[in-house]
Design a protein around this motif. Structure first.
Motif, PDB file in Angstrom:
ATOM      1  N   ALA A 602       9.356 101.676  21.414  1.00  0.00           N
ATOM      2  CA  ALA A 602       9.255 102.953  20.708  1.00  0.00           C
ATOM      3  C   ALA A 602       8.589 104.008  21.578  1.00  0.00           C
ATOM      4  N   LEU A 603       7.536 103.604  22.311  1.00  0.00           N
ATOM      5  CA  LEU A 603       6.851 104.548  23.193  1.00  0.00           C
ATOM      6  C   LEU A 603       7.755 104.964  24.355  1.00  0.00           C
ATOM      7  N   VAL A 604       8.483 104.006  24.893  1.00  0.00           N
ATOM      8  CA  VAL A 604       9.416 104.314  25.995  1.00  0.00           C
ATOM      9  C   VAL A 604      10.474 105.310  25.528  1.00  0.00           C
ATOM     10  N   ALA A 605      11.039 105.047  24.347  1.00  0.00           N
ATOM     11  CA  ALA A 605      12.083 105.940  23.823  1.00  0.00           C
ATOM     12  C   ALA A 605      11.519 107.333  23.561  1.00  0.00           C
ATOM     13  N   ALA A 606      10.303 107.410  23.011  1.00  0.00           N
ATOM     14  CA  ALA A 606       9.697 108.706  22.694  1.00  0.00           C
ATOM     15  C   ALA A 606       9.369 109.511  23.946  1.00  0.00           C
ATOM     16  N   SER A 607       9.072 108.805  25.051  1.00  0.00           N
ATOM     17  CA  SER A 607       8.672 109.504  26.277  1.00  0.00           C
ATOM     18  C   SER A 607       9.860 110.049  27.067  1.00  0.00           C
ATOM     19  N   GLY A 608      11.047 109.501  26.820  1.00  0.00           N
ATOM     20  CA  GLY A 608      12.222 109.900  27.600  1.00  0.00           C
ATOM     21  C   GLY A 608      12.350 109.186  28.916  1.00  0.00           C
ATOM     22  N   VAL A 609      11.493 108.190  29.156  1.00  0.00           N
ATOM     23  CA  VAL A 609      11.535 107.389  30.379  1.00  0.00           C
ATOM     24  C   VAL A 609      12.541 106.263  30.188  1.00  0.00           C
ATOM     25  N   GLN A 610      13.241 105.894  31.259  1.00  0.00           N
ATOM     26  CA  GLN A 610      14.202 104.783  31.200  1.00  0.00           C
ATOM     27  C   GLN A 610      13.482 103.451  31.368  1.00  0.00           C
ATOM     28  N   GLY A 611      14.050 102.402  30.775  1.00  0.00           N
ATOM     29  CA  GLY A 611      13.409 101.091  30.842  1.00  0.00           C
ATOM     30  C   GLY A 611      13.194 100.615  32.267  1.00  0.00           C
ATOM     31  N   GLN A 631       8.223  83.890  25.915  1.00  0.00           N
ATOM     32  CA  GLN A 631       9.559  84.017  26.493  1.00  0.00           C
ATOM     33  C   GLN A 631      10.437  84.952  25.670  1.00  0.00           C
ATOM     34  N   ALA A 632      10.327  84.870  24.358  1.00  0.00           N
ATOM     35  CA  ALA A 632      11.146  85.729  23.492  1.00  0.00           C
ATOM     36  C   ALA A 632      10.784  87.196  23.714  1.00  0.00           C
ATOM     37  N   LYS A 633       9.508  87.484  23.837  1.00  0.00           N
ATOM     38  CA  LYS A 633       9.076  88.866  24.046  1.00  0.00           C
ATOM     39  C   LYS A 633       9.511  89.374  25.427  1.00  0.00           C
ATOM     40  N   LEU A 634       9.355  88.524  26.444  1.00  0.00           N
ATOM     41  CA  LEU A 634       9.747  88.947  27.797  1.00  0.00           C
ATOM     42  C   LEU A 634      11.242  89.227  27.876  1.00  0.00           C
ATOM     43  N   LYS A 635      12.039  88.388  27.258  1.00  0.00           N
ATOM     44  CA  LYS A 635      13.492  88.602  27.265  1.00  0.00           C
ATOM     45  C   LYS A 635      13.852  89.914  26.584  1.00  0.00           C
ATOM     46  N   ALA A 636      13.155  90.223  25.471  1.00  0.00           N
ATOM     47  CA  ALA A 636      13.429  91.463  24.746  1.00  0.00           C
ATOM     48  C   ALA A 636      13.077  92.677  25.597  1.00  0.00           C
ATOM     49  N   LEU A 637      11.997  92.593  26.362  1.00  0.00           N
ATOM     50  CA  LEU A 637      11.609  93.698  27.236  1.00  0.00           C
ATOM     51  C   LEU A 637      12.616  93.863  28.381  1.00  0.00           C
ATOM     52  N   ARG A 638      12.942  92.749  29.011  1.00  0.00           N
ATOM     53  CA  ARG A 638      13.832  92.801  30.174  1.00  0.00           C
ATOM     54  C   ARG A 638      15.257  93.216  29.773  1.00  0.00           C
ATOM     55  N   ALA A 639      15.595  92.955  28.495  1.00  0.00           N
ATOM     56  CA  ALA A 639      16.913  93.371  28.021  1.00  0.00           C
ATOM     57  C   ALA A 639      17.046  94.891  28.016  1.00  0.00           C
TER      58      ALA A 639
END
Length: 753
Positions: A602-611, A631-639
Motif C-alpha cells: 500500500a505504501l509503495v503504491a501510494a508513493s508512486g515508486v515501482q516495486g 516464505q509466503a510473505k517473501l514470495k508476495a513481496l517478490r511477486a
C-alpha cells in the motif's frame, strides 16, 4: 418597708390543705427538695412566707428555703447555688429598684435562665406592673396584699412546674449535645476492636457521667458482645474491672445471658437491673451491649431512654460505615483468589517499615504463562493457590507474604528470614494441584536489601533485580544492584526522549551508497535511521532500536521509515537510473505483523515508486521464525518486484536448508568479516578481510544464485580482495559514510559516471 405594713399588705386567707401535683419522674441525682430563695429586707416577710408554705409539697418534693435580706446577699447565694427553682424577690429594698436590678443580674450576669422569678411589692404604684413584665424576664408580679396563702401557693406551683420543664429541656439539650459528641467519636475507629473500645468509653460517660475505670467499677459494668454470622458470639470489650471477659464465649461471663437475649431479640431492652442495646449492620456483624443499673445516672424516664436510643441510632450508622470501610479495605488490601495480602498491603507494610532494614523478595513462577495457555486459567488459578498456601505456611510467622501481581509473589521480612535458599526451597517438592495432581514448579527471585525509601521504590528495585535474574539466572535468585536501577532509569529516560523525538519529527534518515565493485556505479542506497541530539551528535541505532522494540514503538517507527524512504526514492526520479533501489531495513517485530505485506504494498503504491526500485533487508532472526509464514510473505513481496536481502549474514542462526527454502535475492556479508573486527591471525594479511569466511559466504550465495554485498569496506585493498573473491556489491566508508538527503545528492553528482 416597715413591719407595720405587713398585716395590711400580706393577708392570709384561711389555710388550705394543698394536695400534691401529679408525680413526674425526675433524674435520680436531682435534689429531693425544691430550693426557694426569699429576698426581702423585712424579716417578718420571710417568717410569714415560710409559715404560709409550711409542710407543702410540689410534684412530690418538699420546699427548702434560703433567705437574703438584700440584693447583695441574694447575689452571693445565687452564685453559690445555681439550683434555686424559684426566687421570691421584693422590688424595693436597699434601693428603689434593687429587686429589678437583681433580676437583671440573674439573667444577664449569672446567665441563669431557668430560675423562675416572682416579684413582690408593697408599693405597686412605684413600679408599674405592665412595664415591669415587658422589660424584665419574670414569672409573676404580685402585690403583697394579693398574696394570700392560696394565691402564693398557686403562683409558686406554676413557677416550679415551669422551672421543672425548663430544667428538663436544658438537661435534654446537654445530653443531646453529649450524644452527638459521642457519636462523632465513634466514627474515628478503623477496626472492630477500636470501635468497641470507643463505644465502651462513650457509654460510660453517657450512663455514669465518668468514663474513668474507677467510676465504672463503682457505678456499673458494661460488656459488649459481637456476633459474626456463622460463628459463636463472644465478648469484644468490657469495663476496666471486667477485662478478663474479653474474648470469652457468652455462656462463660455473668452478663452473657442478657447479651444473648439481646442478640436473639435484635432490639433494645430496659429493665430494673440493666440496659440492653442492640447495634445491627447489613454486613453479617452485629453488636449487643449490656450495662448494669447500679448508680446509673439515668432512670426509666421515656426522654432519657429516647435520647439513649438516638445515640444507639448514631452508633449504628457509624458501625455501618465501619463495616463498609472494612469491606473496602479488604478489597483494596487483599487478594480474593489466593487469600493473601495484595500489592497495596505490601506497599503499606514497606512504608511502615514493619521490618526495618529488612529484605524484600519478589518470586516469579517460571513458565506460568505456558501453564495458563496450554492448560487453562482454572488450572492456573489452582497453581497460584497452591503456591500461595505453601509460601504462607513457610513465611507467615516472621514475614509479610503477598501476591503483588499475576504470578508474582512478594515476601518481606528480616534478613535472617528471607534467605535465597529458603525461598527456593519452597519449590523443592512438587505441588498438589487439582485433584492431587503433582506439578513441579520453579521460580526466579529478585531480592533487595531495604534502604530508607518508600514501598513503591522498594518494589521497583526488587523488580529490577528480578528482571536481571530472569535474563541471567532463570530459576535462581539475584540481589538488587543500584547500578541496575540507574541503568533502568537511563533506559526509561532515553525511551521517553525517543517518544518525544519521534512525535516531534526529530528523527531522520541517512543514506549510504551501494556500489558495484566491478564498475564503481552506484546501484542503490541503504536508508539508515538516525536520532540527532544537540551538539551535532547522534545516538547509535543499536542503543535506541532495542528500546523501540521493547516499548512497542517499532511498528509506528518502521511504518514511518518505509514511507519516508519511498518518498525519498520518488524524489530521485531523473537523478538516478530507473533501476536504482532504496534498501529499507525491517525489524523482526515489524515483519511478524500479519498484514506486513499489505502495508508495504500500500505504501509503495501510494508513493508512486515501482516495486523493482525497492529492496527489503531482513536479519537472520526473521529466518528462524515459522519458515512457511516467512516464505509466503517473501514470495508476495517478490511477486511485486520488490527484492529481498538478508542483512548481516553470518552472525545469526540461519541454516543452509532454511536459505534454500526462502525466496531471497541477496546476502549481505557482515562488516565483522570485512573491516578487521576479527583477530588479525584470522584475517587476510594486509586487508583485514577474513577471506575464508567471505569466500564461504560468496560461494554459498553463488550456489543459491544470490547476489552478495559486503558491508564495512574501508580501504581499497579490502575492495579488491572482495572483488577477487567474487563479491559483486559493496558499501562502506571507502565509498561514503551515510549521508543526509542533500549531502547524498551532492555526493551523487560528484561520483556519477
Amino acid at each position: 418597708m416597715n413591719s407595720s405594713t405587713v398585716s395590711d399588705e400580706f393577708v392570709f386567707a384561711e389555710e388550705v390543705s394543698a394536695a400534691p401535683a401529679p408525680h413526674t419522674t425526675q433524674k435520680t441525682q436531682s435534689p429531693a427538695v425544691w430550693h426557694i430563695l426569699v429576698v426581702d429586707d423585712e424579716p417578718d416577710v420571710h417568717a410569714a412566707t415560710k409559715l404560709a408554705l409550711k409542710g407543702i409539697e410540689v410534684e412530690g418534693r418538699s420546699l427548702a428555703f434560703s433567705h437574703a435580706y438584700s440584693s447583695q446577699q441574694a447575689q452571693a447565694l445565687l452564685a453559690q447555688n445555681p439550683d434555686f427553682a424559684v426566687a421570691l424577690i421584693d422590688v424595693v429594698m436597699e434601693q428603689q429598684d434593687a429587686g429589678l436590678q437583681l433580676v437583671r443580674h440573674i439573667r444577664e450576669v449569672l446567665g441563669n435562665t431557668a430560675i423562675r422569678v416572682v416579684l413582690r411589692t408593697g408599693q405597686p404604684g412605684d413600679v408599674p406592673e405592665l412595664q415591669t413584665i415587658q422589660q424584665y424576664d419574670i414569672n409573676d408580679y404580685k402585690t403583697k396584699s394579693e398574696l394570700t396563702q392560696e394565691r402564693l401557693f398557686t403562683s409558686l406551683v406554676i413557677a416550679i412546674r415551669a422551672y421543672a420543664q425548663i430544667e428538663l429541656l436544658q438537661w435534654g439539650q446537654a445530653r443531646l449535645a453529649r450524644i452527638l459528641q459521642a457519636s462523632l467519636a465513634l466514627g474515628k475507629a478503623n477496626n472492630l476492636q477500636g470501635f468497641a473500645q470507643n463505644l465502651l468509653r462513650q457509654l460510660e460517660v453517657l450512663l455514669y457521667g465518668d468514663g474513668s475505670a474507677s467510676a465504672c467499677q463503682e457505678q456499673g459494668q458494661i460488656a459488649i458482645a459481637v456476633h459474626v454470622a456463622g460463628t459463636a458470639p463472644y465478648v469484644l470489650a468490657a469495663s476496666a474491672d471486667c477485662q478478663h471477659w474479653v474474648g470469652s464465649a457468652l455462656e462463660h461471663v455473668p452478663m452473657g445471658a442478657g447479651l444473648q437475649q439481646t442478640l436473639q431479640a435484635q432490639s433494645h431492652r430496659f429493665d430494673a437491673q440493666a440496659v440492653h442495646l442492640f447495634i445491627p449492620s447489613a454486613h453479617g456483624v452485629v453488636l449487643a451491649v449490656s450495662a448494669t443499673r447500679s448508680a446509673l445516672q439515668m432512670s426509666t424516664h421515656s426522654l432519657e431512654q429516647g435520647l439513649l436510643e438516638v445515640f444507639v441510632s448514631n452508633a449504628t450508622m457509624a458501625f455501618e460505615k465501619l463495616q463498609l470501610y472494612l469491606d473496602i479495605n479488604a478489597l483494596a488490601f487483599s487478594d480474593d483468589l489466593v487469600g493473601l495480602p495484595n500489592r497495596n498491603a505490601m506497599v503499606a507494610a514497606l512504608d511502615a517499615q514493619q521490618y526495618p532494614q529488612g529484605v524484600l523478595a519478589l518470586l516469579d513462577l517460571d513458565g506460568f504463562a505456558d501453564i495458563n495457555s496450554v492448560l487453562d486459567a482454572h488450572f492456573g488459578d489452582a497453581v497460584l493457590k497452591a503456591v500461595a498456601h505453601r509460601l504462607h505456611a513457610e513465611f507467615a510467622q516472621d514475614a509479610v507474604v503477598a501476591r503483588v501481581g499475576g504470578d508474582l509473589f512478594g515476601v518481606y521480612g528480616a534478613p535472617a528470614s528471607i534467605a535465597p535458599q529458603r525461598l527456593l526451597g519452597v519449590f523443592a517438592q512438587p505441588f498438589a494441584v487439582k485433584d492431587g495432581e503433582l506439578l513441579r514448579l520453579s521460580a526466579t527471585v529478585g531480592l533487595v536489601q531495604l534502604r530508607s525509601t518508600d514501598g513503591v521504590t522498594a518494589l521497583k528495585d526488587a523488580g529490577v533485580a528480578l528482571k536481571q535474574a530472569k535474563r541471567q539466572a532463570r530459576g535462581k535468585s539475584l540481589y538488587f544492584d543500584p547500578t541496575q536501577s540507574e541503568a533502568a532509569s537511563q533506559r526509561m529516560q532515553r525511551l521517553n526522549c525517543l517518544r518525544a523525538a519521534f512525535s516531534e519529527e526529530q528523527l531522520c534518515l541517512h543514506y549510504q551508497p551501494c556500489v558495484d565493485l566491478r564498475t564503481g556505479q552506484v546501484v542503490a542506497a541503504e536508508c539508515l535511521l538516525r536520532w540527532p541530539v544537540p551538539g551535532g551528535k547522534f545516538i547509535p541505532p543499536d542503543q535506541f532500536i532495542p528500546l523501540a522494540e521493547q516499548a512497542g514503538l517499532m511498528l509506528a517507527l518502521g511504518h514511518w521509515v518505509i514511507a519516508t524512504a519511498l518518498r525519498w526514492r520518488k524524489s530521485l526520479v531523473g537523478r538516478v537510473n530507473d533501476a536504482f533501489r532504496v534498501a529499507i531495513n525491517v525489524s523482526q517485530v515489524q515483519f511478524a505483523e500479519p498484514d506486513f505485506v499489505e502495508q508495504v504494498l500500500a505504501l509503495v503504491a501510494a508513493s508512486g515508486v515501482q516495486g523493482y526500485q525497492v529492496e527489503i533487508e531482513l536479519t537472520e532472526s526473521v529466518a528462524v521464525s515459522k519458515v512457511e509464514d516467512v516464505q509466503a510473505k517473501l514470495k508476495a513481496l517478490r511477486a511485486q518486484g520488490i527484492r529481498v536481502a538478508m542483512d548481516d549474514f553470518g552472525t545469526g542462526y540461519s541454516s543452509l536448508s532454511i536459505l534454500q527454502r526462502l525466496s531471497l535475492d541477496k546476502l549481505k556479508i557482515d562488516r565483522s568479516f570485512v573491516s578487521g573486527d576479527l583477530p588479525q591471525a584470522q584475517a587476510d594479511a594486509g586487508t583485514g578481510v577474513h577471506l575464508e569466511i567471505a569466500n564461504t559466504i560468496i560461494t554459498l550465495a553463488q550456489h543459491l544464485k544470490l547476489a552478495t554485498l559486503a558491508e564495512g569496506i574501508e580501504t581499497d585493498a579490502q575492495r579488491r580482495a572482495l572483488l577477487a573473491a567474487g563479491c559483486e556489491l559493496g558499501q562502506g566508508y571507502f565509498f561514503s559514510r551515510p549521508l543526509p538527503e542533500q549531502d547524498f545528492l551532492l555526493w551523487l553528482e560528484k561520483n556519477s559516471t
